[in-house]
Design an enzyme around this catalytic site. Structure first.
Site, PDB file in Angstrom:
ATOM      1  N   CYS A  65       0.834  -1.207   0.000  1.00 48.77           N
ATOM      2  CA  CYS A  65       0.000   0.000   0.000  1.00 48.77           C
ATOM      3  C   CYS A  65       0.876   1.267   0.000  1.00 48.77           C
ATOM      4  CB  CYS A  65      -0.980  -0.034   1.163  1.00 48.77           C
ATOM      5  SG  CYS A  65      -2.355   1.128   0.964  1.00 48.77           S
ATOM      6  N   LYS A 124     -12.376   7.329  -3.267  1.00 48.65           N
ATOM      7  CA  LYS A 124     -11.574   6.236  -2.725  1.00 48.65           C
ATOM      8  C   LYS A 124     -11.836   4.935  -3.479  1.00 48.65           C
ATOM      9  CE  LYS A 124     -10.454   4.017   1.707  1.00 48.65           C
ATOM     10  NZ  LYS A 124     -10.778   3.962   3.154  1.00 48.65           N
ATOM     11  N   SER A 140      -8.086  -0.529  -0.824  1.00 54.82           N
ATOM     12  CA  SER A 140      -8.505   0.559   0.055  1.00 54.82           C
ATOM     13  C   SER A 140      -7.458   1.664  -0.007  1.00 54.82           C
ATOM     14  CB  SER A 140      -8.666   0.046   1.498  1.00 54.82           C
ATOM     15  OG  SER A 140      -9.052   1.098   2.357  1.00 54.82           O
ATOM     16  N   HIS A 148      -4.479  -4.769  -0.905  1.00 54.41           N
ATOM     17  CA  HIS A 148      -4.418  -5.369   0.432  1.00 54.41           C
ATOM     18  C   HIS A 148      -4.791  -6.841   0.423  1.00 54.41           C
ATOM     19  CE1 HIS A 148      -3.388  -1.895   2.851  1.00 54.41           C
ATOM     20  NE2 HIS A 148      -4.216  -1.166   2.112  1.00 54.41           N
ATOM     21  N   GLU A 181      -3.431  -8.936   2.095  1.00 59.06           N
ATOM     22  CA  GLU A 181      -3.204  -9.431   3.460  1.00 59.06           C
ATOM     23  C   GLU A 181      -4.381  -9.138   4.392  1.00 59.06           C
ATOM     24  OE1 GLU A 181      -2.530  -5.170   4.122  1.00 59.06           O
ATOM     25  OE2 GLU A 181      -2.195  -6.561   2.452  1.00 59.06           O
ATOM     26  N   ARG A 230     -15.958   2.631  10.724  1.00 60.72           N
ATOM     27  CA  ARG A 230     -15.171   3.685  11.367  1.00 60.72           C
ATOM     28  C   ARG A 230     -15.438   5.030  10.708  1.00 60.72           C
ATOM     29  NH1 ARG A 230      -9.214   3.684   9.558  1.00 60.72           N
ATOM     30  NH2 ARG A 230     -10.364   4.487   7.765  1.00 60.72           N
TER      31      ARG A 230
END
Length: 336
Positions: A172, A193, A222, A265, A267, A279
């Site tokens: 990232c 995004k 992301s 991502h 992972e 969030r």
């Protein structure tokens, strides 16, 4: 998301004997690491969903005893915890993990006592040599690199990898930072995004890092910025490994610098995108539902993990390449 470092030592012993013994434990590896991390989070009051912490690092040296995992991944929540579990579970080799932090950076969100207990300054390990290093992301991607307070030290770490680390896996923002450091490739802000699960193409089936990969697969994305494939230099030995029609460039190998750049991502665990979404909603931020993530577009529904097997495969392939390529004598790492 956080900027972190994961380094590991792969022990030099008889491979067959090591692998036979290690395979007996690999089935429990992910559960053991998850349990270890969970125990530390409970003791320290750390929440896995938090991705708003400063730069920390995790490093590992592979030793004789699997139980020497050292509890070191304590506060390493979110993507680093997932990366640690993937590294440990993806290979029959035994990996011990311990933490490193950016020397001159004080985390605003990680307890000071925890940092003292579990982390070592990078300056204190810079004379050591390691087989592998993972640098993960930070929630600062809209800042210019030079505006990041620890940019000078991070540049020194990138240079240090050329003499002290056999292979570096950047994820990232960490990948964007490394690509900028080594090739001056800029990042570009997105209109909105890139957020969700997107299909990706295998661009290099013959790559040792993609051994066993299907031609088409999905993974989480992301980020607020991107790197353009057209801006990467064509004469510097870079190899494009993965990309997505919707999310753009994903994974690049830089063999001359012994670097890997993963912009997405793979992972992440099953709930990572959902935690990020909730969030932002709770913070009153304008955020879309992560694409192709919640079944039926219902944020109350449990998402399905469609990338876990490829995550294990990628990290396993990487560790195998590290094991195969690292000189028998660690002091020979970085030598021509």
């Amino acid at each position: 998301q956080r900027e972190q470092l994961l380094v590991l030592h792969v022990e030099r012993e008889d491979r067959h004997a090591r692998q036979v013994a290690a395979r007996k434990q690999v089935v429990q590896a992910e559960h053991r690491v998850a349990s270890l991390l969970g125990q530390q989070r409970q003791r320290l009051g750390v929440h896995t969903g938090r991705r708003d912490v400063g730069p920390e690092a995790i490093d590992g040296e592979q030793h004789h005893r699997q139980e020497d995992v050292d509890g070191a991944a304590g506060e390493a929540g979110g993507d680093l915890e997932a990366a640690a579990a993937e590294v440990d579970a993806a290979s029959p080799l035994q990996v011990e993990l311990s933490l490193i932090k950016i020397t001159n950076h004080k985390s605003k969100n990680t307890p000071h006592d925890h940092m003292i207990t579990f982390y070592r300054d990078w300056e204190k390990v810079r004379k050591e040599k390691f087989d592998g290093l993972i640098i993960t992301g930070a929630p600062i991607e809209l800042l210019e690199f030079e505006a990041v307070t620890y940019w000078d030290e991070l540049q020194r770490i990138f240079e240090w990898t050329q003499t002290n680390v056999q292979s570096t896996f950047n994820i990232c923002w960490g990948a964007q930072a490394a690509l900028y450091h080594f090739h001056r490739v800029p990042k570009h802000a997105l209109a909105k995004k890139a957020f969700g699960i997107y299909r990706h193409k295998n661009l290099s089936p013959a790559s040792p890092y993609l051994r066993g990969f299907s031609d088409d697969f999905s993974m989480p994305v992301s980020r607020w910025t991107e790197n353009l494939k057209s801006e990467l230099p064509a004469d510097k030995g870079l190899e494009f490994l993965m990309e997505s029609e919707e999310a753009g460039l994903c994974f690049v190998a830089d063999n001359p610098h012994r670097q890997l750049y993963m912009f997405n991502h793979i992972e992440y665990d099953t709930n990572s995108l959902g935690e990020e979404y909730r969030r932002d909603v709770e913070a009153g931020k304008a955020i879309n539902l992560p694409a192709n993530y919640f079944p039926g577009g219902n944020p109350s529904a449990t998402p399905e993990n469609r990338w876990r097997s490829h995550a294990h495969l990628l990290f396993g392939n990487w560790i195998n390449e590290v094991y195969q390529s690292t000189p028998f004598k660690l002091e020979d790492i970085g030598k021509p």
